[in-house]
Write a protein that holds these residues in place. Structure first.
Motif, short mmCIF file in Angstrom:
data_model
loop_
_atom_site.label_atom_id
_atom_site.label_comp_id
_atom_site.label_asym_id
_atom_site.label_seq_id
_atom_site.Cartn_x
_atom_site.Cartn_y
_atom_site.Cartn_z
N UNK A 1 0.82 -1.20 0.00
CA UNK A 1 0.00 0.00 0.00
C UNK A 1 0.86 1.26 0.00
N UNK A 2 1.99 1.24 0.72
CA UNK A 2 2.81 2.45 0.87
C UNK A 2 3.97 2.54 -0.11
N UNK A 3 4.17 1.53 -0.93
CA UNK A 3 5.35 1.48 -1.80
C UNK A 3 5.51 2.72 -2.67
N UNK A 4 4.46 3.15 -3.33
CA UNK A 4 4.56 4.31 -4.21
C UNK A 4 5.00 5.56 -3.48
N UNK A 5 4.42 5.81 -2.32
CA UNK A 5 4.79 7.00 -1.54
C UNK A 5 6.19 6.86 -0.94
N UNK B 1 -2.77 2.63 9.17
CA UNK B 1 -1.96 1.51 8.66
C UNK B 1 -2.75 0.64 7.70
N UNK B 2 -4.06 0.66 7.82
CA UNK B 2 -4.91 -0.17 6.95
C UNK B 2 -5.31 0.53 5.66
N UNK B 3 -5.39 1.88 5.69
CA UNK B 3 -5.99 2.57 4.54
C UNK B 3 -5.12 3.67 3.93
N UNK B 4 -4.10 4.14 4.63
CA UNK B 4 -3.32 5.28 4.15
C UNK B 4 -2.15 4.81 3.28
N UNK B 5 -2.00 5.34 2.07
CA UNK B 5 -0.87 4.96 1.23
C UNK B 5 0.45 5.58 1.68
N UNK B 6 0.43 6.34 2.76
CA UNK B 6 1.65 6.92 3.31
C UNK B 6 2.09 6.12 4.53
N UNK B 7 3.39 5.90 4.66
CA UNK B 7 3.92 5.24 5.85
C UNK B 7 3.77 6.18 7.04
#
Length: 116
Positions: free
Chosen positions: A12-16, A73-79
């Motif tokens: 989920x966070x890879x792009x950011x 942690x479940x929905x945010x694309x940012x770490x």
């Protein structure tokens, strides 16, 4: 973070995460070029490169309630902020050089990600 068992969804966070490392890498290069070979004067005992890294860390200061951190942690694309700070910096040789870190130190990755 108060939630010790909280795991970040790397997919989920890879792009950011990539964007943070790329942006910080570009900003670091721009900072070095702006110096035009000059060495900045230390301020409060910190070198220019150290202040650059600390400025990045200060941007991501933050605290969340455990319930909110769990939701993010479940929905945010940012770490989470602490990972947005330490993740990119630990992948940058400039950080290790600025703080005289050596291989094996906690903020020096064995294999560093490199963008461009």
């Amino acid at each position: 973070m108060a939630v010790d068992t909280l795991k970040v969804n790397g997919k989920l966070t890879l792009g950011e995460n990539i964007a943070d490392l790329a942006g910080l890498t570009m900003a670091c290069g721009a900072y070095r070029r702006s110096l035009a070979g000059r060495e900045p004067e230390p301020i409060d005992g910190l070198t220019g490169p150290q202040r650059f890294c600390l400025a990045w860390a200060q941007v991501w200061r933050g605290m969340y309630r455990p319930q909110y951190a769990t939701l993010l942690a479940q929905v945010d694309p940012h770490a989470p902020p602490h990972l947005r700070t330490n993740g990119p910096l630990s992948n940058m040789p400039e950080f290790a050089e600025a703080f005289s870190c050596k291989a094996g130190d906690p903020m020096v990755r064995e294999t560093q990600a490199e963008i461009w």
